[in-house]
Design a protein around this motif. Structure first.
Motif, PDB file in Angstrom:
ATOM      1  N   LEU A 382      -3.878   2.700  -8.802  1.00 46.38           N
ATOM      2  CA  LEU A 382      -4.077   1.767  -7.860  1.00 46.38           C
ATOM      3  C   LEU A 382      -3.278   1.731  -6.779  1.00 46.38           C
ATOM      4  O   LEU A 382      -2.050   1.339  -7.115  1.00 46.38           O
ATOM      5  CB  LEU A 382      -4.457   0.396  -8.472  1.00 46.38           C
ATOM      6  CG  LEU A 382      -5.587   0.254  -9.567  1.00 46.38           C
ATOM      7  CD1 LEU A 382      -5.962  -1.162 -10.006  1.00 46.38           C
ATOM      8  CD2 LEU A 382      -6.850   1.116  -9.158  1.00 46.38           C
ATOM      9  N   HIS A 383      -3.704   1.794  -5.332  1.00 48.87           N
ATOM     10  CA  HIS A 383      -2.562   1.817  -4.496  1.00 48.87           C
ATOM     11  C   HIS A 383      -2.889   0.776  -3.198  1.00 48.87           C
ATOM     12  O   HIS A 383      -4.152   1.168  -2.724  1.00 48.87           O
ATOM     13  CB  HIS A 383      -2.607   3.420  -3.765  1.00 48.87           C
ATOM     14  CG  HIS A 383      -1.881   3.496  -2.629  1.00 48.87           C
ATOM     15  ND1 HIS A 383      -2.707   4.391  -1.603  1.00 48.87           N
ATOM     16  CD2 HIS A 383      -0.970   2.995  -1.913  1.00 48.87           C
ATOM     17  CE1 HIS A 383      -1.765   4.409  -0.394  1.00 48.87           C
ATOM     18  NE2 HIS A 383      -0.819   3.417  -0.496  1.00 48.87           N
ATOM     19  N   ALA A 394       4.138   3.095  -4.371  1.00 52.34           N
ATOM     20  CA  ALA A 394       3.002   3.648  -4.850  1.00 52.34           C
ATOM     21  C   ALA A 394       2.927   4.976  -4.540  1.00 52.34           C
ATOM     22  O   ALA A 394       2.632   5.881  -5.622  1.00 52.34           O
ATOM     23  CB  ALA A 394       1.967   2.858  -4.657  1.00 52.34           C
ATOM     24  N   LEU A 395       3.006   5.713  -3.333  1.00 56.42           N
ATOM     25  CA  LEU A 395       2.823   6.940  -2.952  1.00 56.42           C
ATOM     26  C   LEU A 395       3.765   7.869  -3.647  1.00 56.42           C
ATOM     27  O   LEU A 395       3.523   8.918  -4.000  1.00 56.42           O
ATOM     28  CB  LEU A 395       3.032   7.219  -1.572  1.00 56.42           C
ATOM     29  CG  LEU A 395       1.678   6.466  -0.725  1.00 56.42           C
ATOM     30  CD1 LEU A 395       2.000   6.649   0.773  1.00 56.42           C
ATOM     31  CD2 LEU A 395       0.420   7.161  -1.125  1.00 56.42           C
ATOM     32  N   ARG A 411      -6.336   5.899  -6.097  1.00 52.13           N
ATOM     33  CA  ARG A 411      -7.271   5.030  -5.426  1.00 52.13           C
ATOM     34  C   ARG A 411      -6.764   3.932  -4.554  1.00 52.13           C
ATOM     35  O   ARG A 411      -5.989   3.042  -4.722  1.00 52.13           O
ATOM     36  CB  ARG A 411      -8.078   4.205  -6.498  1.00 52.13           C
ATOM     37  CG  ARG A 411      -8.572   5.097  -7.789  1.00 52.13           C
ATOM     38  CD  ARG A 411      -9.867   5.926  -7.161  1.00 52.13           C
ATOM     39  NE  ARG A 411     -10.443   6.773  -8.283  1.00 52.13           N
ATOM     40  CZ  ARG A 411     -11.228   6.233  -9.008  1.00 52.13           C
ATOM     41  NH1 ARG A 411     -11.927   5.276  -8.872  1.00 52.13           N
ATOM     42  NH2 ARG A 411     -11.853   7.171 -10.065  1.00 52.13           N
ATOM     43  N   THR A 412      -7.050   4.371  -3.238  1.00 52.66           N
ATOM     44  CA  THR A 412      -6.418   3.440  -2.242  1.00 52.66           C
ATOM     45  C   THR A 412      -7.288   2.410  -1.717  1.00 52.66           C
ATOM     46  O   THR A 412      -8.431   2.727  -1.304  1.00 52.66           O
ATOM     47  CB  THR A 412      -6.285   4.461  -0.838  1.00 52.66           C
ATOM     48  OG1 THR A 412      -5.074   5.510  -1.366  1.00 52.66           O
ATOM     49  CG2 THR A 412      -5.472   3.558   0.301  1.00 52.66           C
ATOM     50  N   SER A 413      -6.632   1.216  -1.418  1.00 54.21           N
ATOM     51  CA  SER A 413      -7.479   0.144  -1.045  1.00 54.21           C
ATOM     52  C   SER A 413      -6.639  -0.957  -0.440  1.00 54.21           C
ATOM     53  O   SER A 413      -5.404  -0.470  -0.322  1.00 54.21           O
ATOM     54  CB  SER A 413      -8.564  -0.637  -2.123  1.00 54.21           C
ATOM     55  OG  SER A 413      -7.730  -1.151  -3.180  1.00 54.21           O
ATOM     56  N   ASP A 414      -6.938  -2.244  -0.342  1.00 55.15           N
ATOM     57  CA  ASP A 414      -6.170  -3.148   0.235  1.00 55.15           C
ATOM     58  C   ASP A 414      -5.719  -3.926  -1.226  1.00 55.15           C
ATOM     59  O   ASP A 414      -6.165  -3.819  -2.222  1.00 55.15           O
ATOM     60  CB  ASP A 414      -6.803  -4.242   1.100  1.00 55.15           C
ATOM     61  CG  ASP A 414      -8.034  -4.811   0.334  1.00 55.15           C
ATOM     62  OD1 ASP A 414      -8.293  -4.634  -0.883  1.00 55.15           O
ATOM     63  OD2 ASP A 414      -9.124  -5.339   1.335  1.00 55.15           O
ATOM     64  N   ARG A 421      -8.932  -5.488  -9.371  1.00 57.86           N
ATOM     65  CA  ARG A 421      -9.324  -4.467 -10.450  1.00 57.86           C
ATOM     66  C   ARG A 421      -8.373  -4.499 -11.575  1.00 57.86           C
ATOM     67  O   ARG A 421      -8.551  -4.114 -12.533  1.00 57.86           O
ATOM     68  CB  ARG A 421      -9.336  -3.125  -9.658  1.00 57.86           C
ATOM     69  CG  ARG A 421      -9.692  -1.832 -10.573  1.00 57.86           C
ATOM     70  CD  ARG A 421      -9.805  -0.629  -9.712  1.00 57.86           C
ATOM     71  NE  ARG A 421     -10.462   0.310 -10.387  1.00 57.86           N
ATOM     72  CZ  ARG A 421     -11.066   1.540 -10.296  1.00 57.86           C
ATOM     73  NH1 ARG A 421     -11.329   1.742  -8.997  1.00 57.86           N
ATOM     74  NH2 ARG A 421     -11.204   2.445 -11.102  1.00 57.86           N
ATOM     75  N   ARG A 422      -7.094  -4.665 -11.359  1.00 56.03           N
ATOM     76  CA  ARG A 422      -6.245  -5.051 -12.360  1.00 56.03           C
ATOM     77  C   ARG A 422      -6.652  -5.708 -13.461  1.00 56.03           C
ATOM     78  O   ARG A 422      -6.279  -5.802 -14.655  1.00 56.03           O
ATOM     79  CB  ARG A 422      -4.677  -5.487 -11.902  1.00 56.03           C
ATOM     80  CG  ARG A 422      -4.044  -4.425 -11.051  1.00 56.03           C
ATOM     81  CD  ARG A 422      -2.791  -5.003 -10.503  1.00 56.03           C
ATOM     82  NE  ARG A 422      -2.150  -5.706 -11.444  1.00 56.03           N
ATOM     83  CZ  ARG A 422      -1.278  -7.002 -11.285  1.00 56.03           C
ATOM     84  NH1 ARG A 422      -1.905  -7.556  -9.927  1.00 56.03           N
ATOM     85  NH2 ARG A 422      -0.514  -7.589 -12.021  1.00 56.03           N
ATOM     86  N   LEU A 423      -7.527  -6.938 -13.214  1.00 54.51           N
ATOM     87  CA  LEU A 423      -8.161  -7.793 -14.515  1.00 54.51           C
ATOM     88  C   LEU A 423      -9.310  -6.961 -15.067  1.00 54.51           C
ATOM     89  O   LEU A 423      -9.656  -7.443 -15.923  1.00 54.51           O
ATOM     90  CB  LEU A 423      -8.675  -8.897 -13.480  1.00 54.51           C
ATOM     91  CG  LEU A 423      -7.524  -9.746 -12.817  1.00 54.51           C
ATOM     92  CD1 LEU A 423      -8.370 -10.971 -12.102  1.00 54.51           C
ATOM     93  CD2 LEU A 423      -6.387 -10.073 -13.785  1.00 54.51           C
ATOM     94  N   ASN A 424      -9.647  -5.740 -14.744  1.00 56.35           N
ATOM     95  CA  ASN A 424     -10.801  -5.057 -15.205  1.00 56.35           C
ATOM     96  C   ASN A 424     -10.315  -4.229 -16.570  1.00 56.35           C
ATOM     97  O   ASN A 424      -9.355  -3.449 -16.555  1.00 56.35           O
ATOM     98  CB  ASN A 424     -11.210  -4.162 -14.331  1.00 56.35           C
ATOM     99  CG  ASN A 424     -12.884  -3.384 -14.967  1.00 56.35           C
ATOM    100  OD1 ASN A 424     -12.563  -3.064 -16.107  1.00 56.35           O
ATOM    101  ND2 ASN A 424     -13.539  -3.123 -13.831  1.00 56.35           N
TER     102      ASN A 424
END
Length: 537
Positions: A382-383, A394-395, A411-414, A421-424
């Motif tokens: 996750l990035h 992260a990169l 997986r790039t996002s804000d 997503r870290r809670l998934n």
């Protein structure tokens, strides 16, 4: 020629108009002589989105918390814990009964007095969400109100860090709020902001993503001691503080240089040289526990990092010097390497268990991949592209893992999407994740019971799901250790087990430099912005 009636009306109009003009002129003159409010304008690194510091761990909420609320105990710049809302405390000879007494004159923003009942309810609500609080409650048999200003905590077994727990500086902060709010479930934000801190919050004028306004609390009674980190007298010298939202980093810099804003919480590394040359700007250089640790958080519950050998392979792949170089900071704002889970150049620093980590090796990483039988399973990384610290680190980490032989799926996002997503907890093909770059403030790592990398051991729902039975026993022994010598020895054992089990992987220790207008004096040096004591000269 005007009639007599018209002449009378004209004179009457003049008679009514002249006093009105005189009154208006007097009001304008009074407005010109009335002192203008002293306003400090600041820009935080992240937006203020949640107004309850118990249900979130964001730094913006932590800044908000220390403005609006107050705590029973506060951390000073030497790592000590001092009474804040408390007058003091007494401990029984067997150290199982702790009696706390509030100081005089404490009021909530609506004028109601702060009582022991409020404190007991607030501690319970905080403890339901915080790992340090959970450990304290596990050792507690009873917490009861003695009178309106006193309460007791009775322990079932020794717990060496009662005061440290009540003074924990975050991320979930043990703030005091009215019992009517503190009695509500800790799973959702309280519906009202009611604290007893040095500022009041204009909730009706709050515009997330635009502006948050705070006024000096006229009811607040500061302590008489000088301000020292979070401790001492919180004397507010500005009439108002405004937290301004400016998403673009270059626009923030320009606003600071032109004086439109007074303070930037974090300055991107490539902007620092220009600010250092500007005589109107002062750039901070945080050290020790006021610095930040770059972290590669890994998901122990899902492949590939449910395999210890693959966690150790990733550990060997990460070279801190390369991660730190990506931030573009001056050399004196980063450390070449740090392996202490309590931060380096800090009171709790130790080298225990770090011998094999000082010279990471791609060859060892590849050998561990082979030994583990790694079969090119995808590593969902996750990035957060919108963060000035998480984007570059992260990169680099993702590239280092690829070079070691991992099949990295970036997986790039804000950041908000990454945090969610870290809670998934599902597998990666069902929205789960394998790794994420995050940062941890040094002030959150001081004590292993509250340290994110150890204190959340086997805690359901904590991102990464690390769980080590040996760590559970070490933390229990540490919580009961009666002497500083025993505590230091166990802290070293905890660190060694942390690295052996590879709870997370360190990317390096660095300073998130803040910057402010040079005419601001009295800013309290600390890991997060605090806006008492400061004034404009």
């Amino acid at each position: 020629m005007p009639s007599r009636r018209e002449t009378i009306l004209r004179h009457l109009s003049r008679a009514l108009l002249i006093p009105g003009l005189m009154a208006l002129g007097a009001a304008q003159a009074q407005a010109q002589t009335r002192p203008q409010p002293q306003v400090l304008r600041a820009v935080l690194n992240t937006e203020l989105q949640v107004l309850d510091p118990i249900v979130t761990t964001t730094n913006a909420a932590r800044v908000f918390a220390y403005m609006v609320f107050d705590t029973l105990v506060s951390l000073d710049s030497h790592g000590g814990y001092r009474p804040q809302m408390l007058e003091g405390w007494q401990v029984s000879e067997d150290r199982l009964t702790w009696t706390f007494r509030l100081r005089d004159g404490l009021e909530f923003h609506d004028g109601t007095p702060v009582t022991a009942e409020d404190c007991v309810a607030s501690i319970r609500r905080w403890a339901a969400r915080d790992s340090f609080g959970t450990q304290l409650m596990r050792a507690t048999t009873e917490m009861r109100v003695v009178d309106s200003k006193s309460f007791e905590i009775r322990l079932s077994r020794p717990f060496a860090f009662v005061v440290e727990a009540l003074g924990r500086p975050g991320n979930q902060i043990p703030v005091m709020m009215p019992a009517r709010l503190a009695s509500l479930p800790a799973s959702a934000p309280v519906p009202e902001v009611m604290g007893s801190g040095p500022f009041t919050f204009r909730r009706g004028e709050w515009r997330p993503g635009e502006r948050a306004i705070f006024d000096r609390n006229p009811r607040y009674r500061p302590r008489t001691e000088p301000a020292d980190a979070l401790a001492g007298g919180k004397v507010v010298r500005f009439d108002r503080v405004e937290l301004i939202s400016i998403p673009d980093a270059a626009t923030r810099l320009s606003a600071l240089q032109t004086g439109e804003v007074d303070f930037l919480e974090i300055v991107p590394g490539d902007f620092i040289p220009a600010l250092l040359r500007d005589r109107n700007i002062t750039v901070s250089r945080p050290q020790g526990t006021d610095q930040i640790m770059s972290i590669l958080q890994i998901n122990h519950a899902q492949p590939p990092f449910n395999n210890l050998l693959l966690r150790r392979a990733a550990q060997q792949a990460i070279r801190q010097s390369e991660v730190m170089a990506s931030l573009g900071l001056p050399e004196n704002l980063t450390l070449p390497w740090c392996g202490s889970i309590y931060m380096c150049n800090a009171p709790g620093s130790t080298d225990a268990g770090t011998e094999a980590l000082r010279e990471p090796s791609l060859e060892r990483a590849r050998a561990l991949l082979k030994e583990a039988g790694y079969n090119n399973e995808p590593l969902v990384f996750l990035h957060a592209q919108d963060s000035v610290t998480l984007n570059p680190t992260a990169l680099v980490m993702a590239d280092q893992l690829r070079k070691a032989g991992f099949n990295v799926d970036l997986r790039t996002s804000d950041y908000a999407t990454v945090a969610q997503r870290r809670l998934n907890t599902n597998p990666v093909d069902q929205g789960g994740w394998s790794a994420a770059a995050v940062i941890w403030n040094g002030i959150d790592l001081i004590n292993p019971i509250g340290n994110f990398g150890t204190g959340n051991n086997c805690v359901p729902g904590y991102p990464g799901s690390y769980c080590d039975p040996k760590m559970t026993e070490l933390l229990r022994r540490y919580s009961e250790a009666p002497t500083p010598e025993e505590q230091r020895d166990l802290a070293g054992q905890i660190q060694a087990e942390f690295h052996s089990h590879v709870n997370v992987i360190f990317g390096g220790q660095f300073s998130a430099a803040s910057a402010h207008r040079a005419n601001l004096k009295g800013l309290v040096p600390f890991a997060i912005p605090v806006f008492w004591n400061v004034e404009r000269q």
